[in-house]
Structures are given as C-alpha cells and as structure tokens.
Design a protein around this motif. Structure first.
Motif, short mmCIF file in Angstrom:
data_model
loop_
_atom_site.label_atom_id
_atom_site.label_comp_id
_atom_site.label_asym_id
_atom_site.label_seq_id
_atom_site.Cartn_x
_atom_site.Cartn_y
_atom_site.Cartn_z
N ARG A 120 0.92 -1.08 0.02
CA ARG A 120 -0.13 0.00 0.11
C ARG A 120 0.81 1.12 -0.20
NH1 ARG A 120 -5.14 -0.45 4.26
NH2 ARG A 120 -5.59 1.36 2.94
N SER A 121 2.00 1.24 0.58
CA SER A 121 2.97 2.35 0.76
C SER A 121 3.69 2.37 -0.50
CB SER A 121 3.68 2.16 1.96
OG SER A 121 4.20 1.13 1.89
N ARG A 122 4.19 1.45 -1.14
CA ARG A 122 5.22 1.35 -2.25
C ARG A 122 4.58 1.15 -3.39
NH1 ARG A 122 10.44 3.74 -1.48
NH2 ARG A 122 11.42 2.71 0.46
#
Length: 242
Positions: A120-122
């Motif tokens: 989700r972050s990368r």
C-alpha cells in the motif's frame, strides 16, 4: 476570477513540488508493471509459501494472522500449521518473526521493517521491480546492490532462484550466474510473492468487492421498484386533476 487563477497556480506549483520530491527520492527509476492477479487463488497460495520460506525469517507481518490467511486463501488449517507456521504456536497468532529487534539492529544496523503495508505504501510495481533489481556489488556488505533501492542493507534472498546479475555501464542488468529458475519462471515467482503482499496490505478488499456487487444489484432493484411506485402514484394524481 483573480482568486480562482491564484488557486490554480498554487495547485500547479504544489503538484510540481510533489513530483520533484518523488523524482528526488528515486521516482526516476523505471518501474515494471507487476501484472498481479488478486483473484488468482493459486498465485496467492504460492506467494504465501514463498513469503514464509524466504521473507518471514526477517520481515514480520504483524497485522496479519495465520488464521485469516488460511481462511482467505482457502488453506487447510493443518497445512498452515505444519508447513507455514515457524514462529507461532497457535493458528490465531500474528505472523511475527522469532528474531529480536536488538539482535536485528546489531546484525543489520536497523531492524528489518514489517511488510504488512508495504504494497500500500510502495505499490505492487515498486516491489516487483525491486525484487528483480538486485545486482552484484562487491562494495556492499552483502555483495549486492539494487536499482530501485540503491545501497539497500539486505541480501538478495531470492538469489538462489534468480541467480546473480551484473550491471553494465549503461545501467542494464545482465544475468551472470544462473539460478534455479529461468527468467520467465522467476518473473512468475516474484509476481506471486507481490500478489500475496498486495493481499496482506488489504485482506478485506476482495470481500468488500464481493459485497459491493450485491449492494449495486440491490440499489438497481430498489430503483426499479421506486420508479414503478412513482408511476403508479402519479397516475392517480393526474387522474384526480381531470
């Protein structure tokens, strides 16, 4: 009008600053498209097995439980207990690692991060390209570097599968020492692993999409009933006018 123009200029300037920040943080590296299949159960199951065998020794999934994984990916509970649980005693426990943070900091310089939310972050494309981007670099502590994450402080844990790449002066990667898998097989392996991490980042996503279909169908049905009721009601109203 001047206020609207000023706001537009500010938004454009902000967008430019954000783009510049992304470029400076490594956004200039071309990312390959992962082409994951979130509904492919076989891919998710293989990705789970890969993660447990190659990643869970250092990187926990503290927001994911073995039981939830077993249920969502249609694993038999006994299979998970016997083959995919190396750190937990109970099926309901979180997917943590046995390594202590103090030891990890001593060995690696910093504790390896939890990867529950890395997709989700990368993003899936970043992870996919990262796992394909290791190359030989004798100057690094573990003998490898990475095109997406320069000077990353971790070994190439999938080297036995991919082999060892070298980087040319032009920046291209070439396979110098073959691994157990050919290029296509390794790509599929990485894709399955990324697919699993994408699922872990939001396990409820598939269920939410499933429920969403029924909600849309209900709304369509309700719209039809309301429309017919409206026609029936206004028929009587118009009849009274005449």
């Amino acid at each position: 009008m001047k206020k609207i123009t000023s706001l537009f200029v500010s938004l454009v300037a902000s967008a430019g600053l954000l783009a510049g920040a992304a470029f400076a943080s490594g956004g200039e590296e071309h990312l390959e498209h992962a082409n994951i299949q979130p509904d492919n159960l076989k891919s998710l199951q293989n990705g789970a097995a890969l993660y447990v065998n190659y990643c869970l020794g250092c990187h926990s999934l503290e927001h994911q439980r073995y039981q939830r994984m077993a249920t969502d990916l249609h694993f038999d509970t006994d299979v998970v207990i016997q083959n995919l649980m190396f750190t937990g005693d109970k099926i309901g426990e979180q997917m943590k690692i046995a390594m202590r943070k103090d030891d990890a900091a001593k060995w690696f310089g910093t504790p390896p991060p939890d990867l529950t939310l890395v997709a989700r972050s990368r993003g899936a494309d970043w992870i996919y390209t990262y796992l394909k981007g290791f190359y030989k670099d004798d100057k690094r502590p573990y003998g490898v570097n990475n095109t997406v994450f320069p000077n990353v402080g971790m070994p190439h844990v999938l080297q036995s599968l991919q082999g060892l790449q070298t980087r040319t002066d032009e920046g291209h990667l070439e396979l110098a020492t073959p691994g157990k898998l050919n290029a296509e097989e390794y790509d599929n392996t990485v894709r399955d692993l990324v697919n699993f991490l994408n699922y872990v980042g939001e396990p409820i996503k598939a269920e939410r999409r499933f429920v969403g279909v029924f909600v849309v169908l209900f709304l369509l049905f309700f719209f039809g009933v309301a429309y017919l009721l409206k026609k029936e009601y206004w028929k009587d109203v118009h009849g009274d006018d005449h």
